[in-house]
Design an enzyme around this catalytic site. Structure first.
Site, PDB file in Angstrom:
ATOM      1  N   ASP A  36       1.455 -15.136  11.130  1.00 56.64           N
ATOM      2  CA  ASP A  36       2.073 -14.345  10.061  1.00 56.64           C
ATOM      3  C   ASP A  36       3.581 -14.228  10.231  1.00 56.64           C
ATOM      4  OD1 ASP A  36      -0.163 -13.694   8.660  1.00 56.64           O
ATOM      5  OD2 ASP A  36      -0.553 -11.849   9.771  1.00 56.64           O
ATOM      6  N   LYS A  58       4.442 -14.389   4.823  1.00 59.08           N
ATOM      7  CA  LYS A  58       4.868 -14.084   3.463  1.00 59.08           C
ATOM      8  C   LYS A  58       6.343 -13.766   3.450  1.00 59.08           C
ATOM      9  CE  LYS A  58       0.297 -12.301   2.967  1.00 59.08           C
ATOM     10  NZ  LYS A  58      -0.501 -11.182   3.382  1.00 59.08           N
ATOM     11  N   MET A 172       4.481   0.009   5.871  1.00 61.08           N
ATOM     12  CA  MET A 172       4.824  -0.612   4.589  1.00 61.08           C
ATOM     13  C   MET A 172       5.531   0.397   3.681  1.00 61.08           C
ATOM     14  SD  MET A 172       1.390  -2.898   4.069  1.00 61.08           S
ATOM     15  CE  MET A 172       0.251  -1.812   4.894  1.00 61.08           C
TER      16      MET A 172
HETATM   17  N1  SAH Z   1      -0.963  -4.891  11.953  1.00 59.84           N
HETATM   18  C1  SAH Z   1       0.393  -4.415  11.974  1.00 59.84           C
HETATM   19  C2  SAH Z   1       0.792  -3.775  10.675  1.00 59.84           C
HETATM   20  C3  SAH Z   1       0.796  -4.703   9.491  1.00 59.84           C
HETATM   21  S1  SAH Z   1       1.344  -3.937   8.015  1.00 59.84           S
HETATM   22  C4  SAH Z   1       0.580  -3.470  13.163  1.00 59.84           C
HETATM   23  O1  SAH Z   1      -0.400  -3.037  13.782  1.00 59.84           O
HETATM   24  O2  SAH Z   1       1.726  -3.199  13.497  1.00 59.84           O
HETATM   25  C5  SAH Z   1       3.056  -4.347   8.027  1.00 59.84           C
HETATM   26  C6  SAH Z   1       3.891  -3.121   8.325  1.00 59.84           C
HETATM   27  O3  SAH Z   1       3.936  -2.889   9.713  1.00 59.84           O
HETATM   28  C7  SAH Z   1       5.350  -3.219   7.943  1.00 59.84           C
HETATM   29  O4  SAH Z   1       5.560  -2.977   6.562  1.00 59.84           O
HETATM   30  C8  SAH Z   1       5.954  -2.134   8.777  1.00 59.84           C
HETATM   31  O5  SAH Z   1       5.707  -0.861   8.240  1.00 59.84           O
HETATM   32  C9  SAH Z   1       5.141  -2.248  10.039  1.00 59.84           C
HETATM   33  N2  SAH Z   1       5.825  -3.050  11.082  1.00 59.84           N
HETATM   34  C10 SAH Z   1       5.419  -4.218  11.608  1.00 59.84           C
HETATM   35  N3  SAH Z   1       6.266  -4.622  12.574  1.00 59.84           N
HETATM   36  C11 SAH Z   1       7.222  -3.683  12.652  1.00 59.84           C
HETATM   37  C12 SAH Z   1       8.380  -3.515  13.475  1.00 59.84           C
HETATM   38  N4  SAH Z   1       8.713  -4.408  14.401  1.00 59.84           N
HETATM   39  N5  SAH Z   1       9.148  -2.422  13.288  1.00 59.84           N
HETATM   40  C13 SAH Z   1       8.830  -1.504  12.353  1.00 59.84           C
HETATM   41  N6  SAH Z   1       7.746  -1.613  11.563  1.00 59.84           N
HETATM   42  C14 SAH Z   1       6.951  -2.677  11.711  1.00 59.84           C
END
Ligand code: SAH
Length: 482
Positions: A36, A58, A172
């Site tokens: 991803d 994406k 998100m």
């Molecule tokens: N499975 C992922 C979440 C996926 S949804 C997890 O457990 O982290 C995608 C969202 O994750 C983004 O919109 C943001 O809110 C958050 N996210 C992912 N990586 C991030 C990062 N390095 N810093 C801040 N937010 C993050």
């Protein structure tokens, strides 16, 4: 045909150090990796060269690969008998659609394993010094999606959230700050409640924005908050300033590409990480042995090595020739610098001469003086710098040269994002890098020696630093320089 297996692996929040040991282990064995957008570059760099990489990320503007197509891809690859790693940002089951992919695997009788990951919901705040619970401040934490428009789930119940009293973590939510703040206050949450956003948590471009709920929307707008970010609301959100630990890590804002061959990158990368840098190893060169019959090495007064790769190649070649170190008899040994001397030491040899300044010219000048009329043998790379041999020649030395290995350029498999520093340890790594990537010309470029810096200048880099001495410690210092 034997069917394969799928590993659903949480890649963690971005920083490669936060991939789990189990995750790294299955990645090392993968035949195919489906990844991803939120998987960090450092994690991508761990994908073995033999594994196929399929990007289903994406990226804004490009059409995302639809979820059903992703499921088709992993099923298709597994049915071909491959070991498929499905790499997902954070944890696969935290708003990661991991369950849907498993349902597709079950429907096709494909065996699978889930490797949990560190979720950004907790790691991004943590990495910005914000604990998600703190004694006396929060008794619970709640992970919420701010994106309920699609997916057929109920609208967020802000009335319930406003009453919880724990830590609220919105994923998100970078583009929903306005809605979150207004809805919570409209449902009775105090405007003084601390709020924080952590953007790009755990990576070099991490940012923390903090304000009371009533001012948070304006502050995020001013600071141009963007995705990916965790939006946090609750008393703990105010602790970031106090618990900030980045101040102890002088390189915490740096995302650094290390270009040396993987087998030799370890110590440098570790030293950079120790100072807080996010390190991405993208080897731009590799070395291959020039297989040959070694001549009789008797009669040389001095044998010179100009790189650790040279030392390793020499021993490899000795073994191939069914000979060993006794071949060099009583010859004295010269090493161009401390890393080469260290490689010799690990083979039980102590260098008799290491110049004060680690470069070809100083090696030649010192060696010419010490050797006098004795015969010198230089064991080095096929395309080694002419500086050294010209100096030996001009001083009338009796020397022979054997090319032990050749340098080959590597073709990197992905373009890293948001790089602000590149470290070069040889002119060949510079040439390998510019052969592989366009751009990056304004990044800070740190070079281990004059020859390397010269190659970087010729390649068009603008902001070049040269280590005061050709040693890794000095190279790290040059990264810190303004
Ligand atoms: N499975 C992922 C979440 C996926 S949804 C997890 O457990 O982290 C995608 C969202 O994750 C983004 O919109 C943001 O809110 C958050 N996210 C992912 N990586 C991030 C990062 N390095 N810093 C801040 N937010 C993050």
């Amino acid at each position: 045909m034997k069917i394969g297996r799928v590993w659903l692996v949480g890649a963690g929040p971005g920083n490669p150090g936060l991939l789990t040991l189990r995750g790294k282990e299955v990645l090392d064995d993968a035949d195919c990796v489906v990844f991803d957008r939120l998987v960090g570059d450092g994690v991508l760099s761990y994908i073995p060269p033999s594994a196929e990489m399929i990007d289903v990320g994406k990226e804004g503007g490009n059409h995302p690969v639809p979820q059903s197509e992703i499921e088709n891809i992993i099923v298709r690859e597994a049915l071909l008998g491959k070991k498929v790693v499905r790499l997902k940002g954070g944890d696969p089951f935290v708003f990661g659609r991991g369950g849907e992919e498993i349902e597709a695997l079950i429907a096709n009788n494909i065996p699978y394993e889930v490797v949990p990951g560190i979720t950004s919901a907790i790691a991004a705040p943590s990495s910005a010094g914000i604990p998600v619970t703190h004694r006396g401040l929060a008794a619970s934490l709640h992970i919420i999606t701010a994106h309920t428009k699609s997916g057929g789930i109920a609208e967020t119940d802000y009335e319930a959230l406003a009453k919880l009293g724990g830590t609220l973590l919105f994923l998100m939510g970078a583009s929903s700050v306005r809605e979150i703040c207004r809805a919570l206050m409209a449902n009775g949450m105090s405007p003084d409640t601390p709020a924080a956003a952590v953007e790009n948590g755990t990576t070099a471009s991490q940012r923390r924005i903090t304000a009371p709920l009533s001012e948070f929307e304006k502050k995020c707008e001013e600071e141009k908050l963007h995705s990916p970010a965790i939006i946090m609301v609750g008393e703990c959100a105010a602790l970031g300033e106090k618990f900030d630990f980045k101040k102890y890590l002088p390189l915490s804002g740096y995302k650094i590409v290390v270009t040396r061959p993987r087998s030799r990158a370890g110590r440098l990368s570790k030293m950079l990480r120790a100072e807080g840098a996010e390190v991405v190893e993208i080897p731009c060169i590799s070395t291959s042995l020039i297989d040959q019959e070694l001549p009789n090495l008797d009669g040389y007064g001095w044998i010179g090595f100009t790189s650790a790769a040279g030392v390793e190649s020499f021993f490899e070649l000795l073994a191939k020739n069914k000979r060993d170190v006794r071949t060099i008899g009583n010859a004295k040994i010269a090493a161009i610098g401390s890393v080469t001397a260290e490689a010799l030491r690990s083979r039980g040899l102590t260098a008799d001469f290491v110049p004060d300044i680690y470069d070809g010219e100083n090696m030649a000048v010192g060696l010419a003086q010490l050797a006098g009329r004795e015969k010198i043998l230089m064991l080095r790379a096929e395309d080694g710098s002419p500086e050294l041999t010209e100096q030996l020649k001009s001083r009338g030395c009796d020397f022979t040269e054997i090319s032990l290995y050749r340098t080959e350029y590597e073709k990197p498999r992905f373009v890293p994002k948001d790089i602000n520093c590149i470290v070069f340890t040889s002119a060949s790594t510079v040439r390998g890098f510019v052969g592989a990537f366009d751009g990056f010309k304004t990044a800070k470029v740190c070079c281990i020696g004059r020859q390397t810096a010269k190659a970087a200048r010729e390649a068009g880099f603008k902001n070049i630093k040269t280590a005061e001495k050709a040693e890794l410690e000095y190279l790290i210092k040059s990264v810190e320089e303004d």
